[in-house]
Design a protein around this motif. Structure first.
Motif, PDB file in Angstrom:
ATOM      1  N   ALA A 275       0.932  -1.358   0.026  1.00 28.74           N
ATOM      2  CA  ALA A 275       0.051   0.087   0.109  1.00 28.74           C
ATOM      3  C   ALA A 275       0.718   1.246  -0.057  1.00 28.74           C
ATOM      4  CB  ALA A 275      -0.896   0.001   1.351  1.00 28.74           C
ATOM      5  N   ASP A 276       2.191   1.026  -0.121  1.00 28.58           N
ATOM      6  CA  ASP A 276       3.076   2.326  -0.003  1.00 28.58           C
ATOM      7  C   ASP A 276       4.063   2.375  -1.324  1.00 28.58           C
ATOM      8  OD1 ASP A 276       5.001   4.131   0.441  1.00 28.58           O
ATOM      9  OD2 ASP A 276       5.148   3.736   2.632  1.00 28.58           O
ATOM     10  N   PRO A 277       3.271   2.993  -2.300  1.00 30.21           N
ATOM     11  CA  PRO A 277       4.186   3.188  -3.624  1.00 30.21           C
ATOM     12  C   PRO A 277       5.399   3.724  -3.562  1.00 30.21           C
ATOM     13  CG  PRO A 277       1.789   4.098  -3.782  1.00 30.21           C
ATOM     14  CD  PRO A 277       2.132   3.871  -2.481  1.00 30.21           C
ATOM     15  N   TYR A 278       5.668   4.784  -2.864  1.00 29.94           N
ATOM     16  CA  TYR A 278       7.196   5.246  -2.495  1.00 29.94           C
ATOM     17  C   TYR A 278       8.060   4.104  -2.025  1.00 29.94           C
ATOM     18  CZ  TYR A 278      10.945   7.856  -0.624  1.00 29.94           C
ATOM     19  OH  TYR A 278      12.222   8.579  -0.257  1.00 29.94           O
ATOM     20  N   GLU A 279       7.729   3.490  -0.948  1.00 29.07           N
ATOM     21  CA  GLU A 279       8.421   2.382  -0.367  1.00 29.07           C
ATOM     22  C   GLU A 279       8.893   1.391  -1.426  1.00 29.07           C
ATOM     23  OE1 GLU A 279       8.037   0.999   3.844  1.00 29.07           O
ATOM     24  OE2 GLU A 279       7.212  -0.477   2.720  1.00 29.07           O
ATOM     25  N   LYS A 280       7.931   0.914  -2.027  1.00 29.70           N
ATOM     26  CA  LYS A 280       7.983  -0.125  -3.261  1.00 29.70           C
ATOM     27  C   LYS A 280       9.055   0.588  -4.254  1.00 29.70           C
ATOM     28  CE  LYS A 280       3.578  -0.774  -4.353  1.00 29.70           C
ATOM     29  NZ  LYS A 280       2.412  -1.032  -5.353  1.00 29.70           N
ATOM     30  N   GLY A 281       8.957   1.784  -4.702  1.00 25.09           N
ATOM     31  CA  GLY A 281       9.737   2.430  -5.598  1.00 25.09           C
ATOM     32  C   GLY A 281      11.118   2.304  -5.170  1.00 25.09           C
ATOM     33  N   VAL A 282      11.469   2.547  -3.761  1.00 21.42           N
ATOM     34  CA  VAL A 282      12.711   2.772  -3.222  1.00 21.42           C
ATOM     35  C   VAL A 282      13.206   1.200  -3.336  1.00 21.42           C
ATOM     36  CG1 VAL A 282      14.002   2.823  -1.060  1.00 21.42           C
ATOM     37  CG2 VAL A 282      12.094   4.736  -1.454  1.00 21.42           C
ATOM     38  N   VAL A 283      12.587   0.314  -2.848  1.00 22.14           N
ATOM     39  CA  VAL A 283      13.120  -0.948  -2.806  1.00 22.14           C
ATOM     40  C   VAL A 283      13.489  -1.563  -3.949  1.00 22.14           C
ATOM     41  CG1 VAL A 283      12.604  -3.525  -2.030  1.00 22.14           C
ATOM     42  CG2 VAL A 283      11.939  -1.566  -0.490  1.00 22.14           C
ATOM     43  N   LYS A 284      12.412  -1.345  -5.011  1.00 20.19           N
ATOM     44  CA  LYS A 284      12.784  -1.985  -6.215  1.00 20.19           C
ATOM     45  C   LYS A 284      13.778  -1.070  -7.101  1.00 20.19           C
ATOM     46  CE  LYS A 284       7.945  -3.941  -7.238  1.00 20.19           C
ATOM     47  NZ  LYS A 284       6.858  -3.820  -7.937  1.00 20.19           N
ATOM     48  N   GLY A 285      14.070   0.075  -6.669  1.00 25.46           N
ATOM     49  CA  GLY A 285      15.031   0.659  -7.425  1.00 25.46           C
ATOM     50  C   GLY A 285      16.360   0.393  -6.767  1.00 25.46           C
TER      51      GLY A 285
END
Length: 332
Positions: A275-285
């Motif tokens: 539910a946290d798009p920012y967090e997903k972006g940080v981790v996947k990046g």
């Protein structure tokens, strides 16, 4: 209350030689049987050469551990560890699985899981205090045959409540050498105090949020100590203001940089809340930067947010992944 874990080594021996009676042949008469030879003395089991041993037996004095909390899976203890290499003295919480003091496991070495908390973790550790019931979950999963019984080590991370000036689990110039305390002094003390496994194959590190940063950083910097890490909902760039004026040292302690170097043969399970798009972006990046031999798996918690209540839900998955990727209890 002080706890002093005990250790004993059983030596097994089994050998027997049976003598056969041999008839004596005589001219014109019956032969007489010889008296059977006495059995040979039992021979001891061949000692296991040091290079082949799996168990690291304690080498130091029994640790002084004070019970601070009871759990359904046994007590949590605390000690203050003065690190000889770092010069840092800090609190360390310890949980020993129920099997550790079972006489059946008296010569068994156990895997070690070091756990780092979120936030500034000054004088507390959420894995030790009950907010994240990792001990109860481990005991339950052990009974179900799904997890190893881990020795759990839960260190403090900072000495002030100022998150902007946190120590980042690192040796920041001019500050307490927390990186050395965590990656050298604590493992040395654990090996000297408890029955563990030789080498790094039974050593893992896990943390949530700030603790995820610490677990990723320590595993990448010290693959000789840790084989596996689970950064839960983490970030990967040092952010303490104490790094000002120390750009080179900051980069050397950044998981963002370390994961690109191709030097650390470690396995990781990294997670993000769905539910946290920012967090997903940080981790996947961050994952996209990884260079072998680092091996990273990704888990996205359905509907997860950056909350302790959601970190809690990750515990069973994390313990089972660590069990698949770390050596289990062993005896020589």
């Amino acid at each position: 209350m002080h706890r002093q874990p005990s250790a004993s080594r059983a030596v097994l021996a089994a050998a027997a030689v049976l003598a056969l009676a041999v008839p004596l042949a005589g001219c014109g008469g019956q032969g007489k049987a010889k008296t059977p030879a006495a059995p040979a003395a039992p021979s001891a089991k061949r000692p296991v050469p040091a290079a082949e041993r799996k168990v690291q037996m304690p080498t130091g004095p029994a640790p002084s551990l004070t019970k601070v909390r009871d759990t359904a899976a046994g007590p949590v203890f605390m000690t203050r560890l003065a690190g000889p290499k770092s010069g840092v003295t800090g609190q360390v919480w310890v949980w020993l699985p129920p099997e550790y003091d079972d006489p059946k496991y008296a010569t068994t070495g156990f895997p070690v899981l070091t756990l780092y908390a979120g936030g500034q973790s000054n004088g507390y550790n959420t894995w030790a205090g009950g907010q994240l019931p990792v001990q109860e979950e481990d005991a339950r999963l052990v009974k179900e045959g799904k997890a190893h019984p881990f020795i759990m080590i839960m260190p403090v991370q900072n000495f002030t409540a100022d998150e902007k000036n946190a120590l980042d689990c690192s040796d920041i110039p001019g500050q307490p050498k927390m990186g050395t305390w965590m990656a050298q002094d604590i493992p040395d003390w654990v090996r000297a105090s408890f029955r563990t496994l030789k080498g790094r194959d039974g050593w893992g590190v896990m943390g949530a949020s700030t603790g995820a940063f610490c677990s990723a950083k320590l595993a990448l910097q010290h693959p000789d100590v840790y084989k596996a890490a689970v950064p839960i909902d983490g970030y990967f760039a040092p952010d303490s203001l104490l790094w000002r004026g120390h750009a080179a040292e900051k980069a050397a302690n950044s998981p963002d940089q370390l994961v690109t170097q191709g030097k650390a043969d470690v396995r990781m399970l990294v997670t993000a809340g769905g539910a946290d798009p920012y967090e997903k972006g940080v981790v996947k990046g961050w994952m996209a930067k990884a260079v072998p031999p680092v091996a990273i798996e990704y888990y996205e918690q359905p509907g997860g947010k950056h909350l302790t209540s959601d970190f809690k839900k990750m515990i069973p998955e994390a313990l089972q992944w660590l069990t698949r990727n770390l050596a289990g209890p062993a005896s020589d």
